[in-house]
Each structure stands twice: as C-alpha cells, then as structure tokens.
Write a protein that holds these residues in place. Structure first.
Motif, PDB file in Angstrom:
ATOM      1  N   VAL A 563      32.201  47.596  16.311  1.00 29.30           N
ATOM      2  CA  VAL A 563      31.981  46.218  16.320  1.00 29.30           C
ATOM      3  C   VAL A 563      31.696  45.738  14.843  1.00 29.30           C
ATOM      4  CG1 VAL A 563      30.687  44.295  16.963  1.00 29.30           C
ATOM      5  CG2 VAL A 563      31.203  46.045  18.673  1.00 29.30           C
ATOM      6  N   GLN A 564      30.760  46.363  14.175  1.00 30.70           N
ATOM      7  CA  GLN A 564      30.454  46.133  12.847  1.00 30.70           C
ATOM      8  C   GLN A 564      31.666  46.167  11.914  1.00 30.70           C
ATOM      9  OE1 GLN A 564      26.704  48.397  12.749  1.00 30.70           O
ATOM     10  NE2 GLN A 564      25.647  46.319  12.226  1.00 30.70           N
ATOM     11  N   ASP A 565      32.472  47.205  12.090  1.00 31.23           N
ATOM     12  CA  ASP A 565      33.486  47.298  11.123  1.00 31.23           C
ATOM     13  C   ASP A 565      34.476  46.013  11.362  1.00 31.23           C
ATOM     14  OD1 ASP A 565      32.831  49.589  10.024  1.00 31.23           O
ATOM     15  OD2 ASP A 565      33.861  51.006  11.490  1.00 31.23           O
ATOM     16  N   SER A 566      34.713  45.666  12.573  1.00 30.44           N
ATOM     17  CA  SER A 566      35.694  44.686  13.000  1.00 30.44           C
ATOM     18  C   SER A 566      35.178  43.395  12.148  1.00 30.44           C
ATOM     19  CB  SER A 566      35.962  44.512  14.385  1.00 30.44           C
ATOM     20  OG  SER A 566      36.764  43.359  14.571  1.00 30.44           O
ATOM     21  N   PHE A 567      33.991  43.010  12.407  1.00 29.89           N
ATOM     22  CA  PHE A 567      33.311  41.822  11.780  1.00 29.89           C
ATOM     23  C   PHE A 567      32.914  41.950  10.471  1.00 29.89           C
ATOM     24  CE2 PHE A 567      31.958  38.980  15.347  1.00 29.89           C
ATOM     25  CZ  PHE A 567      32.573  39.738  16.381  1.00 29.89           C
ATOM     26  N   GLY A 568      33.482  43.141   9.687  1.00 31.17           N
ATOM     27  CA  GLY A 568      33.288  43.337   8.176  1.00 31.17           C
ATOM     28  C   GLY A 568      31.897  43.508   7.975  1.00 31.17           C
ATOM     29  N   ARG A 569      30.959  44.176   8.653  1.00 30.33           N
ATOM     30  CA  ARG A 569      29.726  44.161   8.275  1.00 30.33           C
ATOM     31  C   ARG A 569      29.400  45.488   7.857  1.00 30.33           C
ATOM     32  NH1 ARG A 569      25.905  41.384  11.510  1.00 30.33           N
ATOM     33  NH2 ARG A 569      26.646  39.367  11.824  1.00 30.33           N
ATOM     34  N   ARG A 570      30.289  46.399   7.478  1.00 33.36           N
ATOM     35  CA  ARG A 570      30.134  47.729   6.917  1.00 33.36           C
ATOM     36  C   ARG A 570      31.096  47.895   5.785  1.00 33.36           C
ATOM     37  NH1 ARG A 570      28.944  52.736   9.949  1.00 33.36           N
ATOM     38  NH2 ARG A 570      31.254  52.713   9.870  1.00 33.36           N
TER      39      ARG A 570
END
Lengths: 570, 570
Positions: A563-570
């Motif tokens: 989820v974080q990857d898709s949301f550009g959080r990592r």
C-alpha cells in the motif's frame, strides 16, 4: 411411555455432562424401541409445548432427550422418507407460513415429484417385495466397518485428540445386529434428497435449539453445502423471462454473484455500514424503484449474509435484523439468509493488551449470546436459512441444511431429487456418529463454544498484526464480531494518482505488488455487486482463518508495504 | 528417471498380482518423490505412446504404473488445482476435439471463472502467505484418523470381508508425516470443483484403460453422481429461449425426463428395439424434422443409456453404437452418454439349466469383453460420458465423473464451482484409499469382474422366476445383457377391455393389484418420453438388483397373478 420417575431421571442425566448424556440417550432408545413414525402424534400430544416466545431455556436439551425417549427408537432403513414434522416439538398456537406462489420461478413451479421416489411410499406396506427402484444390494458393498478417532470435550485440541481421542465405530449392520439407528448398509445405499432421517432428526432439533422458528410449518432439508443450496434457491425464485433481479449488500460474496449472473438476472447492491445492510437505504431503493431505468422489475428477493458478512466482516445486530425484516415485509421480499459464519460469532474485541471478555460459562449462556437468526423472527415464513458444516466442522463433508416453510422446502426437495440427491452417505453417517451419537447436542454446542474462542484468538492476532504494520492514515478497518474476514478500506483520496487513475488500476497495482512480495489478499472489486458501475472505494479482504499468528504478521507487513509503495510513501 | 532395469522390474511386478501391484506402486512413489506437476512434460516425452487404435494391451496397467513412477510422488495439497493432462499418457497423433460453441446454452456461455478460485493459482508461488480464501485451518477438524475394513481379492464376499477384510487407515497428516499422497487434513478441507488431484489421477488412468479416447484433449472431472452431472449437462446445452429440445429413447429414465421438463424444453422419443435406439429411425426423425409441428427446433442433443438402458434393459452392441454415432455426426448432435450400468454387463444368458458361459479369466479378458464406449469411438469429441460409482461400489459415495473434451469439461467445471463444489471429501478420501491405494487398477477391475458374475446370478434368478410364474402368451421379455432391469411387455390386445379402456387404465389396474398382493414394480408410463402422447404399449419394469432369489420368485408370482386377474384369466 416411560414411567414418570424414569423419564425425570433421564432428563436429569442428559443435562449433567456430555458423556452421560450420550449414554443415557442410547439407553433411552433401547428401553423403548418403537418407531417414532408411529409415535410422533402421541409425542406431540404429551410433550410440554415449546413456545417460541420463550428465551433459550436450560430445559430444552432435556426436553428433546425426553421427546426422543417417548418416541422410541428411530426406525429408518434404506432411503426411508422423513420430514422435520416427525422430530419437532409441538408448534401449538403458532401461525402457518405465508404462501410464495407469486415469488417462485416458472421452473420451480413446474417441478413434479419423481415417480420412482414417490413409489417408495408403498415400501411401508408390510410384506411388500420391491422389484421397483434400482437400489443395489448392500451385501455388495466392499466395506465392512469404519472406525474413527474424534475430539472430545473438554479438551478439543488436536494434540489431545491425537493422544486420547475417542474411538467410535460404524458397522455395516449396526441396526440389524447391534440395536443401532444408522449404519453403513443404510448410509451407503441410495437416500432421499432430504438426507437421512437420522441426520434430519439431529438438525431439526438443532434448529429448535438455535432458531426457534415462530411459525408452525417450518422444515429442515439437508443440502450439499450452502453453495449448492444457494444455486438451487436462486433458481427457485429467479426467472429471467420475468425480468427478475436480486438485492444484496453492495459488496457481496463473489461466488454468489458469479452464481447469479449466468441466470440472466441482475444483482443490485444496498449500501452497508459497520452493521451491514442499511434498512433505510434498502427501503428507499425499493420505494423509488424505476424498473425501466434499472432494466429489471422491483426485486422480490434479498440475499444476505447477516453474521461476519463476506467480504466486509459486518455483523447485523438484533435491531438491525428486525428493521431489515420490516422492510422485507413492507416490500414483500423473500429473504435468503446465508449463515456459514453464524457460529463464528466471537468474543467482543476489548482492544490490545486488555483483559479478554469473559467466555460463556455453559452452553445455555453460549446460545443466549448469539444474535437471533432471521428465522427466529420470521413470523411470515419469508426466510430460507442456509446453514453449513463447512466453517464449523469440516468443509469436506459437503453437508449443510436449509430451514424454511413447508412449501419452500418441498419445492427445494423436488429440485434436489433431480440434482444432488442429497449429501454423501459417508459424510452423513460419519457426521451423525460424531454429532448425534458421540457428542450429542450439548457436546456439539461445546465444540462450537470452543471454536468461538479459537476464532477470537485468530482475529485478535490479525488485528495485532494490523496495528503493528499498517499506516493508520491510509488503511482503516473495523474489528469484526463474527466470521473469518477483515475488510480494509484504503483512503484512495490520498493516492498520488487520485483523480487521474481509476481505482481499478490502483487496486491492481497494490494487488500485484502484494503477490510479488508474497502475500495473497482478496481484491475489493471481486466482491462489487454491480459490476458495471465504476469502483468508488478501495478495499482488500484478509482472512484470519488459516494462517499462524507469525505468518499473519509477516503477511500484513507485506500488505502494508505494498500500500505504501503505491501511495509513494517509501 | 528410474534406472532402466528397476523400471522393467517394476513393470513386471505390477502386472503379476494385485497385492504386489499396490505395494510396488507405493515403493515406486517413495523411490522418486518429485512432483508430477513438474515432470509431466518429461513423462510425456519418454513414455511409450498409448495409441487409441490398439486393443486393450496387457501392458497398459504396467505402463500406467511406470508412468507414475517416472512422474514421482504426486504432491497436491489443500484445494490444489489439477486436470487430467497431468496424468494422461501421450496423445501423439490424435486430433483435437471440435468446438461446441453453437451447441452451448446462453447460461453456460456466460459463466466466468470464480475470482476466488482463480486466485488460488498464486498459491504455487514459494513463500507466499495466503490471507485470501476463507479456508478453515485443518487443525480445527475434530477427526484424527479413519480406519476401515474392506473387501479384498480373490474373495470379495461379505463373509470373507467381515472375518478377514483388510484394515486400512487414513491419518490426518499422512502426507506430512508418513509420505502419503492424500490425508484427512487435505480431503476434509475445501477442494476444487474437479475433485481432488489424487482421485482425478486414478479416474483419468481408469478412463485410459476403459475408454481410450481417440482425440487428444479429453479430460475428466469428478461429479456428485450422474443425476447431478446430467442436470448440469442439460443446463449446459439446453436453452428454452432458443426453442431447444432433447432426443432420447422413447421410454427413458424417468428421473432424466423429470430433470428435463422444468427446464422448459421438450424431450422427444426415438423408437427402440432389443438393442435400444434404432439409428435409422433416429435419422428419419431428424431428417424430416418439422420445427413448427414439434414446437421445438431440431434437436442438437441426444441423451442415451447405451448399456442396460433404464427402463428397457436394452444394450446397444458395437455396430449399433457406431451407427448411432454416424447419425449424430450427420445431424451434428452432441451425445450425453449416461453409463451407470456399463460395468454391469453380464455373462451371456445361456438358458435355464444350461452350462454357464465361461467367465473372463483375467482383467485383460474382462476389459476386452466390454462393449466399447461412445467415448472410445468419439473422433469429434462430441460425447460427454457420465460415469458413477453408485451401481458398482456404493451409491452413498455420491461420487462420479464425466469424460469429455477440454472445452466441455471447462464449462462443466465453471458451473460446478458455483453449485456442488465437487464431491464430498470423506467420499473421495475413502474411495481413493480403497481404489487407488489398496486395490489399485487391477484390483478394482477384479472387483468389477466379480460384480459381473454376481449380477449374472441375480438376473438368472429373476429370469427363472419369470419362466416359472408368468403366462408367456401375455407377458414377454428379453434377457438383458447389462444393468439391473427386466422390461416386460404385456400383450394388451388380448385384454378384455382392449379398444374400450385406455392402456393407462389397464396399467393402473395391474399396478394397484400388484401393490395389493405385495409386489412393487415400476409402471411403463413413468418412463414414457413424450408425456402428452397416449400410451401405445403396456410395460412394467422389474429390477433384479436387490431382492433374494426366493423373494424374486414370490414377487413375480404375485405380478403374474395381477396380470392374469386383469386379463380375466383367473
């Protein structure tokens, strides 16, 4: 009749402890070996009335035991016909169910009874020799006996069962040679589409304990599981040539949707909240139904999973159920109540590190703790409940049952005669031996109580994994009160592609990334009822049924990263 | 690969005797424990080609055993997907089946794969943790093991089994702990709609032994018995909105007719003789089809019971089958071959007091003695064969299978996913333990040989009873070559009411009189395909499957008196 003193002693025995109960039942049957077929009228005239208004009373188990004792030994041979009326307590003062002729499909209404199965009624004639049905001789069955080692209360654990489970034996001719009620020579031959009388008795009594239907002419029929039962039910009520449609939750069990679609009818979704179907929304939808715009006439059928709904995990509370039932009455909907997770109602979630809520202390408390079923409030007989052993015993039994009015069960049965022909005899005889003869009703309820606690532990482990691993500003969830599923809502408005990319695309991206990192969760879109509409919210479903706590933790960490990857959080 | 010498030794072993065969198979699997999934291509490349033109060769059993040995241990866990291609021998040089898109119903064509079942493909990924499907943990199954006592060759009798049957055991974790291929933890969980890979392997090989399909892309799918399979098949091909209809024998299995009618399509009867369907009559009917007069378009589906037809007992010989297949090709019919009695092909009837025909001396002779199936001549892939264990093992297994082309089996499977979900796991694991692990193919064929002789005795006892008790000038019959049924034709022209009373009335009178005197036979009219047409011949059906010789004699005497009474002969 049993002498009064002996009957009272029996009653005392059967409520004491499980092991004793099973034994005393068996003794009771030996004491009085006449057919319950002959004695059901007599039993009905003398048994204390089982009024439906009464709350679950501790005496119900003993009442059932006493009723069995009075009725005498159940005599039911190969393919013996039976129905719930043979096994129910008196239904004095209850109304009869409404008729549903207008709701039934042309297919269902046109079904005639099977000539060959109808001819079986002549088999009751003493001395008659049958050269009628093509039933093989049980003499030619290559099995002599089955033995099994089963779990016993109070310790149902796998280890306890492996080291000192109870040995139980099923012989080929236990009825003929050992005063048994059911054996391989009967179970492995052909049966009726209702399933065996032996299992039907247990399930009818179980329905009295759990559902207490408030109308008189309710019946039980065994099924090959709720997937098959649902398909039959849909064909019973839906007619594409009539422009029929079906109402359900706006995210609904994908297999149910995939069963509905090929029938050429549409499914429409009702908005849900944390308690599932919203009755006001349902009323509004139906009150303002525009058949032309919808391309279907106003729905006359509701399909719902009231407890631990699949996929949302939502559980309808008592008042919610009552309100939905009232809307169904107002718009004359028939209700298909699909309840595979009913007995997976868990302990209230108290929060991490908090003391557990106290577990039910006995089977009476346990049954009282369960949210009442639709059948238990069904004054009209407008509900068909689908129950199954898949989630509470073993899925491989392919054994379930329905509860509905006599009219509906009769139509169902006519279909089953030319379709499933009832559940496997191996399944029936093994399950009967375990549930009826070894555990008895009380033992089975204790098994279900144990399962409640096991699932509570599993759910709590998944919730802990979520708390540890998920970004709370992006992913939200409600601790489920029942079932196997946790439903994640992902806040798509915070996605960098919000407004430019479709939710389907974002869902796909997260799903692919999950698979790549080694976790399988179900996509929300699989469950969207109205497939033509664009997705308006982003969801994933996770189950806590099968994985270990360690694996759940690892899996949720992977999901969180996806989820974080898709949301550009990592 | 196994060393050549060892493979040859194995091959020699497996054809010698049953007990050894089962053992050597087990040994072979231990020797080489890799997944057959991984090795099927390799196996296909090295195994000798199983050409379809070849007659049954004694090497086929050993070829199958060697193929298993080469493929290594079958690894198939909970709900593992499988298909026949994993287990078939090479199909080199065979054509592919035709496509049947125009024959399929709108319902069948619109079926999409189950999202959740499709997602199972990701489970193959090493290290993946599934929070996907709602499968319960096998840890929570309350059974630790099943044991059974089963019949063994050479003496399959009930007495021998009771006194020294073989004990076989099914543990919960035999795969994990005992190098097994199938156990309770797998069988009692959810499965695929094809049934388990373990049973599918056995049934695919059995199909090679018995049917040897002449096209390449044939497949097997397990069913819940042929009643359920037929209902699914009919829905796959019949569409009332298209004016469809189905062709069958003019007297056909009543339950099949009762399955067809509610679908809103008509069944039409083809005249039969002692060998069943008359191909010339079928050709004429189809060549001169008048859709308007018939109220249905020209049939594109044939439903037939080729061996021991129910109710007439007729068995189509090889040439008859070939002629019917040619008519089906000419008119582009798809054939539903319903063969519950295929292995109840009996010894030729030699007449009363005559020496018995010599029994097959070994399994090769036995298989060669069987009339070839439609599948075995099906160069187009236009046949769906329905097989079942009901008549040859136990009806209570509710376990059968179909053989058809990949396209047809795929459509069938899509339906089963949202209906039966495949047969009971209890049934599958018990039957697998018996047929695959205990008897093996050779042992199962020996069981079927034994059954042939048992049914021959039963048939001969009924024929003797008829010869002793029936008025030959009024009642005639043909000794059946297969099945369970004897079909009586009563010469209604000799009835005192001939011309004034309807045949229905006379049939009813005789039937009532039979019941009154204590015998149940089936009425011919129950089986009449075209229900609207008046009855033009008078028939009764008797089975020799279940009653003892003494009871058959008494029953037929009663039947004879009932006929004579009605005809004013007493």
């Amino acid at each position: 009749m049993l002498p009064v003193a002996r009957a009272a002693r029996l009653r005392a025995l059967v409520v004491s402890r499980h092991g004793t109960a099973a034994m005393s039942l068996r003794t009771a049957r030996c004491l009085h070996s006449r057919s319950s077929h002959l004695n059901s009228a007599e039993a009905a005239a003398t048994a204390p009335p089982a009024t439906h208004e009464a709350e679950y009373a501790p005496s119900l188990l003993s009442e059932i035991a006493a009723r069995r004792a009075r009725a005498g030994k159940l005599v039911a041979g190969i393919a013996a016909a039976s129905d719930s009326d043979m096994f129910k307590g008196p239904q004095t003062g209850k109304p009869k169910a409404k008729r549903w002729d207008d709701h039934l499909s042309a297919e269902s209404k046109s079904r005639e009874p099977c000539s060959l199965k109808q001819a079986a009624k002549h088999l009751k004639q003493p001395g008659l020799i049958s050269l009628g049905g093509g039933l093989p001789s049980s003499e030619l069955f290559p099995l002599d006996e089955l033995n099994m080692k089963v779990a016993m209360p109070p310790d149902f654990s796998e280890n306890a069962t492996a080291s000192h489970g109870q040995q139980v034996s099923i012989g080929k001719y236990d009825v003929r040679d050992r005063d048994g009620t059911y054996d391989l020579s009967i179970a492995l031959n052909y049966g009726q589409s209702t399933g065996s009388a032996q299992m039907l008795r247990f399930l009818t009594e179980h329905t009295e304990i759990v559902c207490k239907p408030p109308y008189a002419d309710w019946r039980v029929c065994q099924t090959i599981g709720s997937t098959g039962a649902l398909e039959q039910a849909l064909r019973m009520f839906l007619d594409k040539n009539r422009g029929d449609s079906v109402l359900t939750e706006d995210f609904s069990f994908s297999t149910a949707l995939e069963t509905i679609a090929p029938l050429g009818v549409k499914a429409f979704g009702v908005p849900v909240d944390d308690q599932g179907l919203i009755p006001e929304a349902m009323d509004e939808l139906l009150s303002n139904w525009d058949a032309k715009a919808r391309g279907s006439r106003k729905p006359h059928l509701l399909y719902t999973v009231p407890s631990g709904q699949n996929p949302t995990g939502a559980t309808q509370g008592l008042e919610r159920r009552q309100a939905i039932y009232r809307v169904a009455q107002k718009h004359d909907l028939f209700i298909l109540e699909d309840e595979p997770y009913y007995f997976l109602q868990m302990q209230p979630y108290t929060g991490r590190g908090q003391p557990d809520a106290p577990a039910p202390s006995n089977v009476e408390d346990f049954v009282s703790s369960l949210i009442p079923t639709y059948v238990s409030m069904d004054v009209d007989g407008r509900v068909m409940r689908m129950d199954s052993l898949s989630k509470v015993l073993v899925p491989g039994s392919r054994l379930g049952w329905i509860v509905a009015s006599e009219q509906i069960v009769e139509r169902y049965q006519r279909h089953a005669e030319v379709a499933s022909q009832g559940p496997s005899g191996f399944s029936q005889v093994i399950v009967h031996k375990l549930l009826d003869e070894t555990w008895g009703h009380e033992g089975y309820l204790r098994w279900l109580m144990n399962l409640r606690l096991e699932y509570t532990k599993k759910r709590d482990a998944l919730l802990a994994a979520c708390e540890d691993n998920l970004p709370r500003d992006l992913v939200s969830w409600t601790p489920p009160a029942a079932g196997m599923f946790l439903w994640f809502t992902v806040d798509h408005t915070k996605h960098p592609g919000a407004g430019t990319r479709s939710l389907e695309e974002i869902e796909q991206e997260i799903f692919d990334s999950c698979i790549k990192s080694g976790v399988l969760v179900a996509r929300g879109s699989w469950f969207q009822t109205e497939k033509d509409a664009p997705l308006t919210s982003l969801h994933f479903r996770a189950t806590f049924a099968a994985a270990s706590p360690e694996n759940m933790n690892a899996a949720i960490a992977r999901f969180g990263r996806a989820v974080q990857d898709s949301f550009g959080r990592r």
